[in-house]
Design an enzyme around this catalytic site. Structure first.
Site, PDB file in Angstrom:
ATOM      1  N   CYS A   2       0.783  -1.287   0.102  1.00  0.00           N
ATOM      2  CA  CYS A   2       0.486  -0.145  -0.372  1.00  0.00           C
ATOM      3  C   CYS A   2       0.713   1.351   0.135  1.00  0.00           C
ATOM      4  O   CYS A   2       1.978   1.423   0.726  1.00  0.00           O
ATOM      5  CB  CYS A   2      -1.088   0.473   1.185  1.00  0.00           C
ATOM      6  N   ARG A  27       5.351   0.092  -6.238  1.00  0.00           N
ATOM      7  CA  ARG A  27       5.119  -0.694  -4.669  1.00  0.00           C
ATOM      8  C   ARG A  27       3.985  -2.127  -4.931  1.00  0.00           C
ATOM      9  O   ARG A  27       4.143  -2.826  -4.301  1.00  0.00           O
ATOM     10  CB  ARG A  27       4.840  -0.180  -3.573  1.00  0.00           C
ATOM     11  N   TRP A  74      -2.776  -2.683  -1.662  1.00  0.00           N
ATOM     12  CA  TRP A  74      -2.678  -4.286  -2.088  1.00  0.00           C
ATOM     13  C   TRP A  74      -3.435  -5.455  -0.815  1.00  0.00           C
ATOM     14  O   TRP A  74      -2.650  -4.839   0.303  1.00  0.00           O
ATOM     15  CB  TRP A  74      -1.356  -4.633  -1.311  1.00  0.00           C
ATOM     16  N   ASN A 100      -2.361   2.386   5.603  1.00  0.00           N
ATOM     17  CA  ASN A 100      -1.330   0.949   5.126  1.00  0.00           C
ATOM     18  C   ASN A 100      -1.116   0.267   6.547  1.00  0.00           C
ATOM     19  O   ASN A 100      -0.372   1.173   6.972  1.00  0.00           O
ATOM     20  CB  ASN A 100       0.422   1.716   4.726  1.00  0.00           C
ATOM     21  N   GLY A 101      -1.400  -0.629   6.081  1.00  0.00           N
ATOM     22  CA  GLY A 101      -0.295  -1.904   7.302  1.00  0.00           C
ATOM     23  C   GLY A 101      -1.849  -2.748   7.645  1.00  0.00           C
ATOM     24  O   GLY A 101      -2.803  -2.997   7.567  1.00  0.00           O
ATOM     25  N   GLU A 478      18.172 -17.371  -6.848  1.00  0.00           N
ATOM     26  CA  GLU A 478      18.065 -16.267  -7.037  1.00  0.00           C
ATOM     27  C   GLU A 478      17.536 -15.811  -9.033  1.00  0.00           C
ATOM     28  O   GLU A 478      17.283 -15.169  -9.622  1.00  0.00           O
ATOM     29  CB  GLU A 478      19.456 -14.676  -7.195  1.00  0.00           C
ATOM     30  N   LYS A 482      13.811 -14.450 -10.130  1.00  0.00           N
ATOM     31  CA  LYS A 482      13.621 -13.452 -10.323  1.00  0.00           C
ATOM     32  C   LYS A 482      13.046 -14.291 -11.633  1.00  0.00           C
ATOM     33  O   LYS A 482      11.756 -13.441 -12.266  1.00  0.00           O
ATOM     34  CB  LYS A 482      15.006 -13.166 -11.460  1.00  0.00           C
ATOM     35  N   GLU A 485       9.109 -14.858 -10.913  1.00  0.00           N
ATOM     36  CA  GLU A 485       8.396 -13.718 -10.217  1.00  0.00           C
ATOM     37  C   GLU A 485       7.923 -13.053 -11.002  1.00  0.00           C
ATOM     38  O   GLU A 485       6.543 -12.682 -11.358  1.00  0.00           O
ATOM     39  CB  GLU A 485       8.639 -12.916  -9.032  1.00  0.00           C
ATOM     40  N   HIS A 501      19.395 -36.504  -4.985  1.00  0.00           N
ATOM     41  CA  HIS A 501      18.424 -37.100  -4.373  1.00  0.00           C
ATOM     42  C   HIS A 501      16.958 -36.679  -3.857  1.00  0.00           C
ATOM     43  O   HIS A 501      16.512 -36.735  -2.879  1.00  0.00           O
ATOM     44  CB  HIS A 501      19.094 -36.809  -3.012  1.00  0.00           C
ATOM     45  N   LYS A 596       6.464  -4.015  -4.352  1.00  0.00           N
ATOM     46  CA  LYS A 596       7.903  -3.930  -3.643  1.00  0.00           C
ATOM     47  C   LYS A 596       7.985  -3.574  -2.597  1.00  0.00           C
ATOM     48  O   LYS A 596       9.590  -4.156  -2.290  1.00  0.00           O
ATOM     49  CB  LYS A 596       8.082  -2.646  -4.657  1.00  0.00           C
TER      50      LYS A 596
HETATM   51  C1  F6R Z   1      12.694  -9.946  -5.742  1.00  0.00           C
HETATM   52  C2  F6R Z   1      12.370  -8.867  -4.495  1.00  0.00           C
HETATM   53  C3  F6R Z   1      11.733  -9.410  -2.945  1.00  0.00           C
HETATM   54  C4  F6R Z   1      12.840  -8.975  -2.475  1.00  0.00           C
HETATM   55  C5  F6R Z   1      12.200  -9.033  -0.630  1.00  0.00           C
HETATM   56  C6  F6R Z   1      13.378  -8.023   0.199  1.00  0.00           C
HETATM   57  O1  F6R Z   1      13.098  -9.494  -6.798  1.00  0.00           O
HETATM   58  O2  F6R Z   1      11.996  -7.986  -5.071  1.00  0.00           O
HETATM   59  O3  F6R Z   1      12.434 -10.465  -2.888  1.00  0.00           O
HETATM   60  O4  F6R Z   1      14.120  -8.859  -2.872  1.00  0.00           O
HETATM   61  O5  F6R Z   1      10.979  -8.267  -0.748  1.00  0.00           O
HETATM   62  O6  F6R Z   1      12.816  -6.420   0.235  1.00  0.00           O
HETATM   63  P1  F6R Z   1      13.646  -5.471   0.989  1.00  0.00           P
HETATM   64  O7  F6R Z   1      15.177  -6.139  -0.047  1.00  0.00           O
HETATM   65  O8  F6R Z   1      13.500  -4.069   0.452  1.00  0.00           O
HETATM   66  O9  F6R Z   1      14.217  -5.709   2.329  1.00  0.00           O
END
Ligand code: F6R
Length: 601
Positions: A2, A27, A74, A100-101, A478, A482, A485, A501, A596
């Site tokens: 949010c 976000r 969100w 927000n929260g 990672e 990527k 997502e 395994h 985000k």
């Molecule tokens: C993946 C991604 C998330 C963030 C995670 C932590 O591309 O962006 O997995 O890495 O939500 O976010 P931060 O780094 O802002 O604590």
């Protein structure tokens, strides 16, 4: 997650709020709304979906008011629809609120005070605004009613409230969720992120948890829980508005991938003194060097960066290091060492899971260091120390340049601590990072090759595996994150030796297996793992490093120091994921269900 904006001044609030919300789109959200107060009362516009939809609804009426609030939602409590979108209003529509929260005691509060109220939404937010009206009806001023309600709330919140009977005031409060006050000449704003309101000001004041802020056109009054006025200076948000634009790129993600060489150069510059040596605040070096064990706490991509950082802290600095997922650590803390130091890695600096751990470890009296991209963020403010990533705003939901920046900063920290411990440096880090920068440039220039790889291996598949050994395994986690997502391809990263395994049972004819081969000591074994999956019909894509490559490898990254290969190999994976998602016609920058900045636990 949010986002909140608010404006009180002399200009048309509607357009400023809509523009502000557009800046918060990154976000992640699934509905949005604004409320603008004028002579006729409070005008609320809401819509499910994108801000573009909200704009259509809002532009259908010519509303001219100069105070208002806006919100991107969100969904947590209740599906994304019109009713659940913010702003929410009290029964008589006098009070209007954005939140927000997550309010944890909303049912108890509703039972205690609001048994006669008919709620229009399924949200925990609506009870807040109904409670303000409840206490206002009992004779309290709006400020007193708002303060009373805030004192009853348990959970996380950033709140903006307006009162249709007072067009000169916005009421604001926060706990755990981010919110800033932007100050201007004849106007003031509120925003979850300075980026949203850079259009009007770059001067911001922090709000601390449990404070109440009264925002008028010419004045901002911050009060603590006891009602004492707090004097707080504004700071200048160091964000270049142009950095937050897409420029010539089709997507923020592509722009941010391309920015990585520039970010590396900036980091090299920021962490280097005039003599060309690594530099860092002496207090940070001392506290990290004094620790007998380091605990890295993070989530998602930042957690993956932490896994690479552990390699540096142990191999270079000689400090035992554990890496933990924040949301697990908070409920299942391991036995801690005698002199632990906690490193919080977070692009946004706002991740609620990591913050919950920081709050807990501070109570235990342990030292903390936050590595973040956002100066002034909650994790930065609340930790003892901060190291900045200097990566510029990261707007695409999928993190790219923050990951490489986190690893680069961790490598610098580790070398500095190694020196503090009197350990002989066997790597000229700044020179090696410069080589990494050039190597990343090569990969970015090879974007068409990455697009072809996406076509050859990922065009129609429903799943994909990423494998690697040692540090390549960390990068494969990672790479898989990527891809999943943004392309929604089910992708998993595995340690090459672990396949037989269990996981190898999933390999079928044509299953894409992306294997990293950048480490000399495990080169024969990872290649053996590739043969095993190929023998079972997999379609292997081998990404190796110059010097370790073999005929038939799909792509060969330039040679860099073998512990720094994650910085380079990941860029290939970021681009492959980008094109896989693009070819599926997906919203690369705003993947479904994701936010985000994850500000709820
Ligand atoms: C993946 C991604 C998330 C963030 C995670 C932590 O591309 O962006 O997995 O890495 O939500 O976010 P931060 O780094 O802002 O604590």
């Amino acid at each position: 997650m949010c986002g909140i904006v608010g404006y009180i001044g002399h200009d048309n609030a509607k357009e400023l709020l809509l523009k502000g919300l557009e800046k918060l789109e990154y976000r992640g959200y699934d509905s949005a709304g604004i409320a603008v107060v004028n002579d006729e009362g409070t005008n609320v516009f809401k819509s499910k979906g994108r801000i573009a939809e909200l704009r259509k609804v809002a532009d259908s009426e010519d509303i001219d008011g100069n105070v208002g609030i806006g919100h991107t939602r969100w969904a947590t409590h209740g599906v994304p629809n019109y009713e659940n979108s913010h702003p929410h209003q009290s029964a008589t529509n006098r009070f209007t609120l954005v939140h927000n929260g997550v309010i944890e005691n909303y049912e108890e509060l509703s039972d205690a005070y609001l048994s006669n109220v008919t709620f229009l939404s399924e949200t925990d937010t609506e009870i807040i605004v109904q409670l303000v009206e409840y206490f206002s009806d009992k004779g309290l001023s709006t400020e007193a009613a708002f303060t009373k309600v805030v004192s009853l709330l348990e959970g996380s919140y950033a709140l903006g409230l307006i009162d249709s009977q007072d067009r000169d005031t916005m009421y604001v409060a926060k706990n755990k969720s981010p919110l800033l006050i932007g100050v201007g000449d004849g106007f003031n704003v509120i925003a979850s992120d300075a980026l949203a309101m850079l259009q009007v000001t770059n001067q911001y004041k922090e709000i601390h948890d449990h404070e109440i802020v009264i925002v008028k056109r010419d004045e901002v009054v911050i009060k603590d829980q006891e009602g004492n006025i707090q004097n707080r200076e504004a700071y200048t948000a160091q964000i270049d508005a142009a950095d937050a634009e897409k420029g010539v790129y089709d997507h923020y993600m592509l722009k941010e991938i391309h920015e990585q060489p520039a970010v590396m150069r900036r980091i090299i510059q920021e962490y280097q003194d005039d003599e060309g040596n690594l530099k860092m605040d002496a207090d940070i070096t001392r506290d990290v060097a004094n620790a007998d064990r380091i605990y890295i706490i993070a989530a998602g991509t930042s957690y993956h960066a932490g896994l690479v950082g552990k390699e540096y802290l142990e191999k270079w600095a000689g400090v035992p290091t554990e890496v933990h997922v924040a949301s697990e650590f908070i409920y299942n803390m391991p036995l801690l060492s005698e002199k632990p130091l906690f490193i919080y890695i977070s692009q946004s600096g706002e991740t609620a899971d990591s913050r919950a751990v920081l709050v807990e470890t501070k109570k235990l009296g342990h030292k903390s260091l936050t590595i973040t991209n956002v100066p002034g963020s909650t994790l930065s403010r609340e930790a003892d120390h901060t190291l900045l990533l200097h990566a510029g705003p990261e707007i695409a939901v999928a993190s790219t340049k923050a990951y490489t920046a986190q690893i680069a900063v961790l490598s610098i920290l580790s070398q500095i601590v190694a020196k503090e411990h009197g350990r002989e440096a066997d790597v000229a880090l700044l020179r090696e990072l410069a080589k990494v920068t050039t190597a990343i440039e090569t990969i970015v220039d090879d974007a068409d090759v990455m697009e072809q790889i996406a076509t050859d291996f990922l065009e129609t598949t429903r799943n994909a595996f990423f494998i690697g050994r040692t540090i390549d395994y960390n990068v494969s986690l990672e790479g898989a994150l990527k891809l999943k997502e943004i392309s929604y391809i089910q992708a998993e990263g595995f340690a090459g030796g672990e396949l037989k395994h269990g996981t190898i049972a999933l390999i079928e004819e044509g299953t894409p297996v992306i294997a990293l081969a950048t480490q000399e000591n495990v080169n024969p074994s990872i290649r053996g793992n590739v043969k095993e999956v190929a023998a079972r019909g997999a379609n292997p894509c081998i990404i190796s490093m110059d010097g370790l490559n073999k005929d038939g490898d799909t792509y060969v990254i330039p040679h860099v120091h073998e512990l720094l290969t994650p910085l380079v190999a990941v860029v290939a994976m970021q681009l492959i994921s980008y094109y896989a998602a693009l070819h599926r016609d997906l919203d690369v920058d705003k993947p479904r269900n994701l936010a985000k900045s994850v500000t709820v636990e």
